[in-house]
Design a protein around this motif. Structure first.
Motif, PDB file in Angstrom:
ATOM      1  N   SER A  14      53.378  47.941  59.497  1.00 25.14           N
ATOM      2  CA  SER A  14      52.177  47.590  58.744  1.00 25.14           C
ATOM      3  C   SER A  14      51.219  48.766  58.754  1.00 25.14           C
ATOM      4  N   ALA A  49      45.878  48.577  61.221  1.00 20.95           N
ATOM      5  CA  ALA A  49      46.048  47.307  61.923  1.00 20.95           C
ATOM      6  C   ALA A  49      46.170  47.550  63.417  1.00 20.95           C
ATOM      7  N   ARG A  86      49.338  42.820  65.765  1.00 17.67           N
ATOM      8  CA  ARG A  86      50.622  42.796  65.060  1.00 17.67           C
ATOM      9  C   ARG A  86      51.765  42.434  66.012  1.00 17.67           C
ATOM     10  N   THR A  99      54.662  39.573  65.495  1.00 14.37           N
ATOM     11  CA  THR A  99      56.038  39.962  65.166  1.00 14.37           C
ATOM     12  C   THR A  99      56.987  40.010  66.347  1.00 14.37           C
TER      13      THR A  99
END
Length: 279
Positions: A16, A20, A25, A29
């Motif tokens: 990403s 970010a 994240r 994920t």
């Protein structure tokens, strides 16, 4: 038992946006991407079957376990991605890799592009040359001097020869194996690299009878793991993991596992004492 799986990748996966925050994240994920050098044994290299190995990737395995435990993750997927010395910091800066688990010296110029963890290793530039050579810089005047391109070693050699007013034919190599091969074939008269890299190749390439490794070093360099600039929460997480590994004696154990029988230098022994940060 490890709580994460390792998926070794040959090419980077674009994540990403760099802006970010990594931890945010990561929680979404359950995935991290680590970068590693393929030719910097014993600190970071690639095995014949294509997997990462060495001191730095071993530390990053421990960091991954720490992260999985911290966030109570049942599974944490980790990709190890091979990087080149010329593009490794760009891949960190643009978000292709979350953490560079290679052999990277912490410098101010590099910190303009990326941030670094607390130090993980202490090394220095040294030289491997034929046994008949004296080892004095002045005796290398006019000769062919090899080094890995795009490294702090290159700058250290240029600075040292410049300060000593010694002119030599500087030969840059894209990989360390190319440099060592050239030295053994007599194509260059000396090869400069991190002392740890010289030491491993000195023995593994059976160079003991014909070459010598100098004890003196041109530089004292602290290594660290590079991560995206400005991501303070992720850097704190990495530093916390490293501090725990230092405090538990794991860093010393990993060093002995990678270099069995080797004695850490004075700089590395000092780091074992001063590196851990109080919680």
């Amino acid at each position: 038992m490890r709580l994460f799986t390792l998926a070794f990748a040959a090419t980077a996966l674009i994540g990403s946006a760099v802006s970010a925050q990594t931890i945010e994240r990561l929680k979404e994920t359950n995935h991290l991407t680590f970068g590693y050098r393929t030719d910097a044994a014993p600190l970071s290299y690639q095995t014949t079957d294509g997997n990462p190995a060495g001191y730095s990737p071993a530390i990053c395995n421990e960091i991954a376990q720490y992260i999985a435990n911290t966030f109570e993750m049942k599974n944490l997927d980790v990709d190890f991605v091979a990087v080149d010395s010329k593009d490794r910091f760009d891949k960190v800066a643009n978000g292709e890799i979350d953490l560079l688990c290679g052999a990277a010296t912490i410098t101010l110029s590099r910190r303009e592009k990326v941030d670094f963890s607390i130090p993980t290793y202490v090394d220095g530039t040294s030289v491997l040359l034929p046994k008949s050579a004296t080892g004095h810089l002045s005796d290398l005047a006019g000769k062919k001097i090899g080094m890995r391109s795009a490294t702090t070693t290159e700058q250290a050699v240029l600075n040292s020869f410049g300060a000593a007013s010694v002119e030599a034919d500087m030969v840059r190599f894209n990989t360390h194996p190319d440099g060592f091969k050239a030295l053994q074939n007599g194509e260059i008269d000396a090869y400069f690299a991190d002392q740890s890299i010289l030491l491993v190749n000195y023995f593994e390439r059976d160079m003991v009878n014909d070459f010598k490794l100098m004890d003196e070093i041109l530089t004292i360099e602290k290594h660290g793991f590079a991560l995206a600039k400005g991501d303070s929460d992720f850097r704190l997480l990495i530093d916390s993991a490293l501090s725990e590994l230092y405090a538990a004696g794991t860093m010393q154990k990993l060093f002995q596992a990678v270099l069995p029988g080797a004695t850490p230098g004075a700089g590395l022994q000092a780091m074992y004492v001063i590196a851990p940060t109080l919680p």
